[in-house]
Scaffold this active site. Structure first.
Site, PDB file in Angstrom:
ATOM      1  N   CYS A 122       0.954  -1.214  -0.086  1.00  0.00           N
ATOM      2  CA  CYS A 122      -0.055   0.160  -0.078  1.00  0.00           C
ATOM      3  C   CYS A 122       0.884   1.342  -0.003  1.00  0.00           C
ATOM      4  O   CYS A 122       0.541   2.225  -0.848  1.00  0.00           O
ATOM      5  CB  CYS A 122      -1.008   0.028   1.043  1.00  0.00           C
ATOM      6  SG  CYS A 122      -0.277   0.078   2.937  1.00  0.00           S
ATOM      7  N   HIS A 131      -2.512   1.458   6.924  1.00  0.00           N
ATOM      8  CA  HIS A 131      -2.863   1.422   5.370  1.00  0.00           C
ATOM      9  C   HIS A 131      -2.658   2.666   4.822  1.00  0.00           C
ATOM     10  O   HIS A 131      -2.948   3.743   5.857  1.00  0.00           O
ATOM     11  CB  HIS A 131      -4.418   0.901   5.185  1.00  0.00           C
ATOM     12  CG  HIS A 131      -4.621   1.042   3.593  1.00  0.00           C
ATOM     13  ND1 HIS A 131      -3.999   0.204   2.964  1.00  0.00           N
ATOM     14  CD2 HIS A 131      -5.423   1.831   2.808  1.00  0.00           C
ATOM     15  CE1 HIS A 131      -4.384   0.829   1.651  1.00  0.00           C
ATOM     16  NE2 HIS A 131      -5.422   1.471   1.703  1.00  0.00           N
ATOM     17  N   ASP A 191      -7.680   5.909  -2.938  1.00  0.00           N
ATOM     18  CA  ASP A 191      -6.795   4.703  -2.434  1.00  0.00           C
ATOM     19  C   ASP A 191      -6.494   3.916  -3.800  1.00  0.00           C
ATOM     20  O   ASP A 191      -7.183   3.315  -4.483  1.00  0.00           O
ATOM     21  CB  ASP A 191      -7.606   3.883  -1.567  1.00  0.00           C
ATOM     22  CG  ASP A 191      -6.801   2.856  -1.021  1.00  0.00           C
ATOM     23  OD1 ASP A 191      -5.778   2.686  -1.109  1.00  0.00           O
ATOM     24  OD2 ASP A 191      -7.269   2.437   0.037  1.00  0.00           O
ATOM     25  N   ASN A 223     -13.695   3.974  10.199  1.00  0.00           N
ATOM     26  CA  ASN A 223     -14.752   4.185  11.076  1.00  0.00           C
ATOM     27  C   ASN A 223     -15.191   2.798  11.224  1.00  0.00           C
ATOM     28  O   ASN A 223     -15.257   2.183  10.243  1.00  0.00           O
ATOM     29  CB  ASN A 223     -16.091   4.905  10.934  1.00  0.00           C
ATOM     30  CG  ASN A 223     -15.549   6.482  10.979  1.00  0.00           C
ATOM     31  OD1 ASN A 223     -15.823   7.018  11.782  1.00  0.00           O
ATOM     32  ND2 ASN A 223     -15.249   6.879   9.634  1.00  0.00           N
TER      33      ASN A 223
END
Length: 751
Positions: free
Chosen positions: A337, A395, A418, A458
């Site tokens: 990542c 991440h 992302d 979340n």
């Protein structure tokens, strides 16, 4: 004689022509050579695709034609004014919406009342004025801040100096410059026309310094950091123990801007859409990753096995990845990542878009916020690891700064996306961009893939008991488990800036409750409440630590505040796992049954020595600890899951302080092995922006516990200025051992 000399000059291949040929080859490789029936033919209809001499208009009278003899683009002056002087590509690189100067010297005197000049800037594979990819630029008395135009600054005999302005919403890319001239004397009814093609391409990129550009950023410190800074820091690790990875973004290296444009071509984003940062970001996000559905720059690999490529932790910077990508014309092995995010940062900074890497600790994956994150245990308290939902230790994704005219007011600014392949959206692996403000407010109906990005920061975790028949019963819920210490490099320093409050309201606040309610309604969120039948009259606490030597210790403490004795079954398990939460191998466990007297407390510990796990695990695995407790008398259950990264040693990187451009200089890298076991099979990589890359240094000898090891490496700089030198060491036992040094590169006689 003169004519033969001119013919020889025409036959020479310019840098732009060589690039155009290479760029075209890349385009054919990626899109396929047989485009018949798929695309409208381009070459036959393109009036700007031919050689310069063939594009000249039909001449009337040879003696009256206004022919450019030379065109001076004032590269040094314009590049400095546009803050593009550090790009290694020698061409003129401009930021849109900003004036620049060119000087045309004609073969005869320029007569303003009889001669006219028109400029045409041409870009794209099928340039058309109707699509904005052919820009006709005419003389204006007062150039507009929103449109193309030019004014004549000076006429000096045969030389004419023009001040040209570009529109702040121009298409970004590689342009050709054509100069059309017209001469109409006093007795002429038809003007004499001539077209001149400049041999070198001009690059036009985004402009965060221009208020009319949608990427305008009004903070100079942030522009310096997120557009011009060539190196940075990326935060890895886990909550409570960060691991900082320096990274060489190197957006000014010659390969990076070329790769950026090639990737836009590969994405098949239409030329007219390349003025829109929203679409460009989404397109780049799509082609960064290479998987079974989309060919792209980097293959992802989280297996710990990288023998057929380069391990993700071995990379130091983006330019080596992009160079290999362009050279081999296929995906590079391997990335994870932070590598995807770092290369994306390089590409978008090269295009002029303010961009940064964002690290999120305890990050949920493969989730759209429709359900909780679940952990599973057997009836006797053993973890069912293969059934658990993924929570990554960390991440890394990206943010870029631009306006969002496609959304209601209030969503301009940082936009999250992302590039790591995880969810397929609209047939491709891509995610975002999403307004960070929308994520914080739970407005998941705004922006692409908002639900996935919201779920990454979340979420709650529910623990379930699974019996022998597969029946599940929830026994414990943990709130606000996901999304901790959201981090980026602060502008102007090497410190961490915490962005958690930009992504989520404080837990327990009214704003947080309102945002959660909005998100739940949109995602049809389903939650199963934990079984509250058993009394919670014992207090469980699970604590642990890791040391520089590699030791890991975990302790479960239980306190009994009741008036009765309690019998408690405790289970502790240590597992080698990747940062994605995926288990690699079991290390050690312990099971105990303890009796706790009234108002008493007791504890059970699990201790690991590095010899018990480091040599038998992959270098990029870490220790995951599962803890479970059950009170026999009441059925009360406790569960916890924590991650421990060993504290890595640091590399010390020292140079002579100054180095001369084009001449070798020495860098000394020092490593002290802080682990209590030897390091074997060591490899050292070192690089920096504008510094010639060298081959990896393989360390032949083992480095004993406590031993100091030094390597002296010779480097050579291509550009002047203060540069960071980034070193990275890995071996069989550990990785992500890094260090940074600095050196001032000067040009001879310009100290």
């Amino acid at each position: 004689m003169a004519r033969r000399h001119r013919d020889e000059i025409r036959k020479r291949t310019s840098l732009s022509e060589k690039f155009a040929s290479y760029y075209g080859s890349l385009r054919t490789m990626w899109l396929g050579s047989n485009l018949a029936g798929r695309r409208t033919p381009t070459v036959q209809e393109n009036p700007f695709a031919e050689d310069a001499e063939l594009t000249a208009f039909q001449k009337a009278k040879e003696e009256g034609i206004l022919k450019p003899k030379t065109v001076e683009l004032h590269r040094t002056l314009n590049r400095t004014a546009h803050r593009t002087q550090d790009y290694e590509i020698p061409n003129l690189i401009l930021r849109r919406g900003q004036d620049f100067t060119i000087k045309i010297t004609f073969e005869r005197m320029f007569v303003e009342r009889e001669d006219q000049i028109h400029l045409k800037f041409v870009t794209g594979s099928r340039p058309l004025q109707s699509k904005g990819s052919v820009v006709s630029v005419n003389k204006t008395e007062s150039p507009s801040k929103t449109e193309w135009g030019f004014s004549i600054v000076e006429i000096l005999e045969k030389g004419v100096t023009l001040k040209v302005s570009s529109a702040p919403d121009s298409i970004v890319g590689r342009y050709q410059l054509f100069i059309d001239t017209e001469h109409c004397g006093a007795n002429q009814t038809e003007p004499e026309k001539y077209r001149y093609k400049h041999p070198d391409d001009i690059y036009l990129i985004f402009n965060p310094w221009c208020e009319g550009d949608c990427v305008y950023l009004d903070d100079e410190n942030q522009r310096e950091e997120y557009v011009l800074r060539e190196t940075g820091r990326i935060w890895l690790g886990t909550v409570g123990k960060f691991c900082v990875r320096p990274w060489n973004f190197a957006q000014f290296d010659d390969v990076c801007l070329v790769a950026a444009l090639a990737m836009l071509e590969k994405s098949e984003l239409g030329d007219p859409a390349r003025n829109n940062p929203i679409l460009i970001v989404r397109s780049i996000c799509k082609v960064i990753n290479n998987n079974e559905r989309d060919g792209g720059v980097l293959f992802g690999n989280w297996s710990g096995k990288y023998d057929d490529g380069v391990a993700p932790y071995a990379w130091n910077g983006s330019s080596a990845i992009l160079e290999e990508f362009l050279k081999k014309r296929k995906g590079v092995k391997y990335g994870q990542c932070w590598t995807f995010s770092a290369v994306t940062t390089t590409i978008l900074r090269a295009l002029g878009i303010p961009t940064r890497c964002i690290s999120n600790f305890r990050s949920a994956h493969d989730s759209d916020y429709s359900s909780s994150i679940d952990a599973h245990w057997t009836v006797d308290g053993r973890p069912r690891k293969t059934m658990d939902d993924a929570i990554w230790d960390f991440h890394v994704w990206n943010e870029s700064w631009f306006k969002r005219p496609d959304l209601p007011d209030g969503h301009d600014g940082w936009q999250a996306y992302d590039p790591t392949p995880q969810e397929c959206t609209e047939g491709v692996f891509t995610c975002g961009p999403v307004s960070v403000k929308a994520i914080k407010r739970g407005e998941l109906y705004f922006g692409s893939d908002a639900r996935f990005l919201y779920a990454e920061v979340n979420g709650s975790r529910t623990h379930w008991t699974v019996d022998a028949d597969g029946n599940m019963t929830p026994f414990l819920s943990e709130c606000d488990v996901i999304g901790k210490n959201v981090s980026t490099k602060a502008a102007g320093t090497i410190s961490r800036e915490d962005l958690t409050s930009a992504y989520k309201h404080k837990e327990g606040s009214q704003e947080h409750a309102a945002a959660s309610q909005r998100a739940k309604a949109i995602c049809f969120r389903r939650l199963t409440p934990a079984d509250a039948k058993s009394p919670d009259d014992l207090k469980f606490v699970c604590l642990g630590e890791s040391t520089k030597a590699g030791d890991v210790s975990v302790t479960m403490k239980v306190q009994n505040d009741t008036a009765e004795s309690r019998v408690v079954d405790i289970y502790l398990s240590a597992v080698a796992s990747f940062y994605t939460g995926v288990p690699s191998s079991d290390i050690k466990d312990t099971a105990s049954t303890i009796v706790i007297e009234p108002s008493g407390e007791s504890e059970v510990s699990l201790k690991l020595h590095p010899t018990e796990y480091i040599n038998s695990s992959d270098a990029d695995t870490h220790v995951n600890v599962y803890a479970h407790g059950r009170v026999n008398e009441t059925g009360q259950r406790f569960a916890a899951h924590d991650v421990f990264w060993i504290e890595k040693p640091q590399l010390e990187v020292k140079s002579e302080g100054k180095g001369q451009l084009g001449k070798p200089f020495e860098v000394v890298v020092k490593l002290v092995n802080t682990l209590s076991l030897p390091l074997t099979g060591g490899v050292l990589n070192i690089e920096g922006p504008g510094i010639q890359r060298v081959a990896a240094v393989k360390i032949k000898k083992n480095i004993a516990a406590g031993e100091e090891h030094r390597e002296t490496i010779k480097l050579n700089a291509r550009r002047v200025g203060r540069k960071e030198i980034i070193a990275n060491f890995y071996c069989k036992q550990i990785c992500d051992v890094t260090g940074v040094g600095e050196i001032d590169i000067y040009e001879e006689n310009k100290v």
